[in-house]
Design an enzyme around this catalytic site. Sequence first.
Site, PDB file in Angstrom:
ATOM      1  N   ASP A 277       0.872  -1.182   0.000  1.00 29.68           N
ATOM      2  CA  ASP A 277       0.000   0.000   0.000  1.00 29.68           C
ATOM      3  C   ASP A 277       0.904   1.226   0.000  1.00 29.68           C
ATOM      4  OD1 ASP A 277      -2.337   1.628   0.242  1.00 29.68           O
ATOM      5  OD2 ASP A 277      -1.971   1.822   2.384  1.00 29.68           O
ATOM      6  N   SER A 278       0.305   2.385  -0.213  1.00 31.40           N
ATOM      7  CA  SER A 278       1.074   3.616  -0.143  1.00 31.40           C
ATOM      8  C   SER A 278       1.569   3.890   1.278  1.00 31.40           C
ATOM      9  CB  SER A 278       0.206   4.788  -0.590  1.00 31.40           C
ATOM     10  OG  SER A 278      -0.928   4.868   0.247  1.00 31.40           O
TER      11      SER A 278
ATOM     12  N   CYS B 182      -4.324  -1.363  -1.899  1.00 32.31           N
ATOM     13  CA  CYS B 182      -4.458   0.082  -2.078  1.00 32.31           C
ATOM     14  C   CYS B 182      -5.537   0.303  -3.130  1.00 32.31           C
ATOM     15  CB  CYS B 182      -3.119   0.650  -2.556  1.00 32.31           C
ATOM     16  SG  CYS B 182      -3.192   2.393  -3.007  1.00 32.31           S
TER      17      CYS B 182
ATOM     18  N   GLU C 125      -3.031   8.755   8.454  1.00 31.13           N
ATOM     19  CA  GLU C 125      -1.593   8.464   8.641  1.00 31.13           C
ATOM     20  C   GLU C 125      -1.055   9.194   9.877  1.00 31.13           C
ATOM     21  OE1 GLU C 125       0.998   6.745   6.724  1.00 31.13           O
ATOM     22  OE2 GLU C 125      -0.587   5.713   5.636  1.00 31.13           O
TER      23      GLU C 125
ATOM     24  N   CYS D  85     -10.961   3.046   0.010  1.00 35.30           N
ATOM     25  CA  CYS D  85      -9.531   3.244   0.226  1.00 35.30           C
ATOM     26  C   CYS D  85      -9.219   2.448   1.484  1.00 35.30           C
ATOM     27  CB  CYS D  85      -9.263   4.736   0.443  1.00 35.30           C
ATOM     28  SG  CYS D  85      -7.665   5.108   1.174  1.00 35.30           S
TER      29      CYS D  85
ATOM     30  N   HIS E 109      -7.321   2.849   3.824  1.00 33.15           N
ATOM     31  CA  HIS E 109      -7.144   3.613   5.068  1.00 33.15           C
ATOM     32  C   HIS E 109      -8.495   3.822   5.781  1.00 33.15           C
ATOM     33  CE1 HIS E 109      -3.184   4.659   3.474  1.00 33.15           C
ATOM     34  NE2 HIS E 109      -2.901   5.294   4.590  1.00 33.15           N
TER      35      HIS E 109
HETATM   36  N1  DGL Z   1      -4.692   3.118   1.029  1.00 35.74           N
HETATM   37  C1  DGL Z   1      -4.636   3.821  -0.226  1.00 35.74           C
HETATM   38  C2  DGL Z   1      -5.894   3.539  -1.014  1.00 35.74           C
HETATM   39  O1  DGL Z   1      -6.504   2.514  -0.726  1.00 35.74           O
HETATM   40  C3  DGL Z   1      -4.361   5.271   0.037  1.00 35.74           C
HETATM   41  C4  DGL Z   1      -3.955   6.001  -1.179  1.00 35.74           C
HETATM   42  C5  DGL Z   1      -3.168   7.244  -0.895  1.00 35.74           C
HETATM   43  O2  DGL Z   1      -2.027   7.096  -0.502  1.00 35.74           O
HETATM   44  O3  DGL Z   1      -3.687   8.335  -1.134  1.00 35.74           O
HETATM   45  O4  DGL Z   1      -6.280   4.251  -1.898  1.00 35.74           O
END
Ligand code: DGL
Length: 269
Positions: free
Chosen positions: A10-11, A73, A152, A186, A188
């Site tokens: 993931d990011s 992600c 985050e 997302c 997150h």
């Molecule tokens: N968890 C990522 C997603 O599902 C976050 C993307 C981001 O870094 O903006 O989109």
Amino acid sequence: MDKRPIGVFDSGLGGLTAVKELRRILPNEDIVYFGDTGRVPYGTRSDETIIRYARSDMDFLLKHEPKRVLVACGTVSTVALPILKKEYDLPIDGVVEAAARSAAKLTKKGVVGVMGTPATIRSGEYERLLKSFAPGIRTVSAACPLLVPLVENGRISPDDIVISTVVSEYLAEIKSEGVDVLIMGCTHYPLLEPVVAAFMGENTQLVSPGREAAALIARELRENGNGNSPGRRGEAEYFVSDSVEGFSALAETFLREKVTGSVSLVDIE
Ligand code: DGL
């Protein structure tokens, strides 16, 4: 039997919501996780940049010889998944299709909300998939650019006025359109489930993409006999591209368990 680990990326920390589900339903599997904490967020960047980042994340994970990769992600899943599937010779799962399928099944009113990063919403992928599963479905979408940075930074409590205000502003239209299912598009966002649920009320069902994707992988491993030995406790190894301390502190909130595996820093560039 296949003893190789499952690769997950993931990011940042969001993909850990998928790891949590994988650890719950596939406790015997080893997991190698990469969180690109040095380049998060992805969702406010161009498609070209997201694709470039996704390739480097894949290249890193492949060094650990995974049997498959979960792109945990939503942004990479909507923008880059077909490209990754074409370029890499191993099974790659995204988090979007399983979530859309589940939402299409759950909605009674035929009105589904999608909250996601700007890149995910811009891609129109959820809308397209929902229509392909149930042509009559109407989708109401909301791009939520501030949510990933807030999550985050650990701003996830329903008592936090900042996150509650931002969530209510982003979801106001989705709520007023009377959706009965909302995809937290997302990885997150499941961390914000109490905040989102409090705003949307009890008549809206929330769909978590990581949970749906983990269930799909479990089914596939079972059907194809590619799981690790039953009865063992799988290990998880974590890699990040920025502060290891910052990651470890928040990861336990995401995983809802102690981080027992090692956490290492990677130079992804
Ligand atoms: N968890 C990522 C997603 O599902 C976050 C993307 C981001 O870094 O903006 O989109």
